[in-house]
Scaffold this motif. Structure first.
Motif, mmCIF file in Angstrom:
data_model
loop_
_atom_site.group_PDB
_atom_site.id
_atom_site.type_symbol
_atom_site.label_atom_id
_atom_site.label_comp_id
_atom_site.label_asym_id
_atom_site.label_seq_id
_atom_site.Cartn_x
_atom_site.Cartn_y
_atom_site.Cartn_z
ATOM 1 N N LEU A 189 -1.269 54.910 -6.742
ATOM 2 C CA LEU A 189 -2.156 54.226 -5.800
ATOM 3 C C LEU A 189 -3.070 55.218 -5.092
ATOM 4 O O LEU A 189 -4.250 54.926 -4.856
ATOM 5 N N LYS A 190 -2.555 56.384 -4.796
ATOM 6 C CA LYS A 190 -3.350 57.417 -4.129
ATOM 7 C C LYS A 190 -4.517 57.851 -5.024
ATOM 8 O O LYS A 190 -5.647 58.026 -4.566
ATOM 9 N N ILE A 191 -4.254 58.000 -6.323
ATOM 10 C CA ILE A 191 -5.318 58.362 -7.267
ATOM 11 C C ILE A 191 -6.322 57.231 -7.386
ATOM 12 O O ILE A 191 -7.541 57.454 -7.379
ATOM 13 N N ILE A 192 -5.831 55.999 -7.505
ATOM 14 C CA ILE A 192 -6.718 54.844 -7.640
ATOM 15 C C ILE A 192 -7.653 54.736 -6.454
ATOM 16 O O ILE A 192 -8.864 54.536 -6.611
ATOM 17 N N HIS A 193 -7.114 54.867 -5.256
ATOM 18 C CA HIS A 193 -7.962 54.764 -4.062
ATOM 19 C C HIS A 193 -9.028 55.863 -4.043
ATOM 20 O O HIS A 193 -10.175 55.618 -3.651
ATOM 21 N N GLN A 194 -8.667 57.071 -4.488
ATOM 22 C CA GLN A 194 -9.677 58.120 -4.514
ATOM 23 C C GLN A 194 -10.739 57.831 -5.572
ATOM 24 O O GLN A 194 -11.938 58.040 -5.335
ATOM 25 N N LEU A 195 -10.334 57.345 -6.743
ATOM 26 C CA LEU A 195 -11.312 57.019 -7.777
ATOM 27 C C LEU A 195 -12.258 55.916 -7.304
ATOM 28 O O LEU A 195 -13.465 55.965 -7.570
ATOM 29 N N MET A 196 -11.733 54.931 -6.596
ATOM 30 C CA MET A 196 -12.576 53.876 -6.040
ATOM 31 C C MET A 196 -13.642 54.468 -5.115
ATOM 32 O O MET A 196 -14.826 54.125 -5.188
ATOM 33 N N ARG A 197 -13.198 55.378 -4.256
ATOM 34 C CA ARG A 197 -14.128 55.993 -3.312
ATOM 35 C C ARG A 197 -15.127 56.894 -4.028
ATOM 36 O O ARG A 197 -16.326 56.885 -3.717
ATOM 37 N N LEU A 198 -14.655 57.660 -5.002
ATOM 38 C CA LEU A 198 -15.541 58.548 -5.738
ATOM 39 C C LEU A 198 -16.590 57.778 -6.529
ATOM 40 O O LEU A 198 -17.718 58.261 -6.705
ATOM 41 N N GLN A 199 -16.247 56.595 -6.997
ATOM 42 C CA GLN A 199 -17.245 55.781 -7.695
ATOM 43 C C GLN A 199 -18.425 55.482 -6.778
ATOM 44 O O GLN A 199 -19.585 55.543 -7.199
ATOM 45 N N ARG A 200 -18.138 55.185 -5.520
ATOM 46 C CA ARG A 200 -19.210 54.911 -4.553
ATOM 47 C C ARG A 200 -19.968 56.185 -4.196
ATOM 48 O O ARG A 200 -21.202 56.201 -4.169
ATOM 49 N N GLU A 201 -19.232 57.259 -3.930
ATOM 50 C CA GLU A 201 -19.865 58.509 -3.518
ATOM 51 C C GLU A 201 -20.734 59.101 -4.619
ATOM 52 O O GLU A 201 -21.850 59.573 -4.367
ATOM 53 N N ALA A 202 -20.228 59.094 -5.845
ATOM 54 C CA ALA A 202 -20.990 59.667 -6.964
ATOM 55 C C ALA A 202 -22.288 58.914 -7.182
ATOM 56 O O ALA A 202 -23.337 59.510 -7.429
ATOM 57 N N ARG A 203 -22.226 57.592 -7.073
ATOM 58 C CA ARG A 203 -23.422 56.766 -7.272
ATOM 59 C C ARG A 203 -24.510 57.151 -6.277
ATOM 60 O O ARG A 203 -25.692 57.212 -6.616
ATOM 61 N N SER A 204 -24.106 57.435 -5.049
ATOM 62 C CA SER A 204 -25.090 57.772 -4.017
ATOM 63 C C SER A 204 -25.669 59.175 -4.209
ATOM 64 O O SER A 204 -26.698 59.505 -3.613
#
Length: 352
Positions: free
Chosen positions: A80-95
């Motif tokens: 879950l810790k990895i999933i939450h970071q990947l979710m956040r990184l998807q948003r950050e990388a896009r920006s």
């Protein structure tokens, strides 16, 4: 495990999302990371080593396209810790002009279809809150008659007390919340449904297991739509694309052919008298999708990342998780050059 009585209250529907996940134009740099299986420390070391996150875990990859090859979950406690970071990184990388693609692996599909054989106890624990014990008791009482009937169908002599104790043992704290989150309308389930099973980035094709001749005539969009639809339905049928041994989440036939292992048995193409060889099947996939290389996870290699002699198939599952204690690696693709890298494993004890 008595699925029928653990899950009756978890009924979901979901809006279907099925991105083709094709990065256009071809990015200057691609980083692919193989199966993580719940090992956050290993993931963090790889992500930092590849320069896609900074010391605070935030996106630092600029225009890089990061592809996580699926199987984030199971076998380790920190999925879950990895999933939450990947979710956040998807948003950050896009920006920042980059992209994070998280592929659907067979273990993501297993969690969504309630196949919990490989869930680490720590994965359930990650979903607990202060109401978990009371919630579990309420659910038991609400379904008590059905649960008792189910247990007594196996052992008519079981007392009410023994049945409750058995059910509690089979339903550890956090399991109910875990499966709610992994439902099609749950936080994790919606994310998985929205992720692709196959992604074309530049002249590389990324897929967790592999593309067999059975699916090599389909488009990316059609494969991803079929996978998303099956996940949404929590399809447990063996013929479903998410359970099919020749399907993109399970197929190992581009790597090996093992008698008796259905995930390595190459399907016979329409009109053919026999299955294609490994090299012929790879060539079929390369031609159909218009790519130079196929990148897969799923089939572990304790040697690290390896490729076939022609560099047309790259295997990124280097047994990263401490469940296997393999090598911490990532594949970097810059232009026509694909290079494997290894980073040092952080200190830590093997999991129990």
């Amino acid at each position: 495990m008595l699925r029928l009585w653990v899950w009756p209250f978890l009924i979901f529907a979901s809006a279907l999302v099925s991105g083709v996940a094709t990065a256009k134009p071809a990015p200057a740099r691609i980083v692919a990371v193989g199966d993580l299986h719940g090992d956050y420390d290993a993931w963090e070391a790889i992500a930092r080593g590849a320069g896609v996150v900074d010391a605070k875990g935030k996106w630092a990859g600029g225009s890089t396209v990061l592809v996580q090859m699926g199987d984030v979950v199971d076998r380790g406690p920190d999925s879950l810790k990895i999933i939450h970071q990947l979710m956040r990184l998807q948003r950050e990388a896009r920006s920042k002009g980059g992209q994070v693609i998280a592929l659907v692996g067979n273990h993501e599909a297993m969690n969504m279809t309630r196949d919990l054989r490989y869930v680490h106890p720590g994965e359930y624990l990650a979903f607990t809150d202060r109401d978990s014990e009371a919630r579990r008791s309420r659910i038991y009482e609400a379904n008590k008659t059905a649960i008792e009937a189910a247990y007594r169908s196996r052992d008519p002599k079981m007392t009410a007390e023994a049945i409750r104790a058995a059910w509690i043992k089979e339903t550890p704290l956090g399991m109910l919340e875990h499966q709610s989150a992994w439902g099609p309308e749950g936080e994790v389930g919606k994310w998985v449904i929205g992720n692709p099973a196959v992604a074309k980035v530049g002249d590389s094709l990324f897929v967790h297991g592999g593309i067999s001749a059975k699916y090599a005539t389909m488009s990316l969009g059609d494969i991803n739509l079929a996978v998303a639809t099956a996940l949404k339905r929590r399809d447990e049928t063996p013929a479903s694309i998410i359970n099919d041994g020749a399907g993109p989440l399970w197929y190992r036939g581009l790597v090996t052919r093992e008698p008796g292992d259905e995930a390595t048995v190459a399907p016979v193409p329409a009109g053919a008298a026999a299955p294609l060889t490994i090299d012929q099947e790879i060539d079929l996939v390369l031609t159909h999708f218009g790519v130079k290389r196929i990148v897969v996870g799923h089939t572990p290699s304790l040697q690290g990342i390896i490729s076939n002699p022609g560099g047309t198939l790259w295997r990124t599952d280097s047994a990263i998780s401490r469940a296997y204690n393999g090598k911490l690696t990532y594949l970097e693709i810059v232009g026509d050059q694909a290079t494997s890298h290894e980073v040092t494993r952080p200190a830590g004890k093997p999991w129990g």
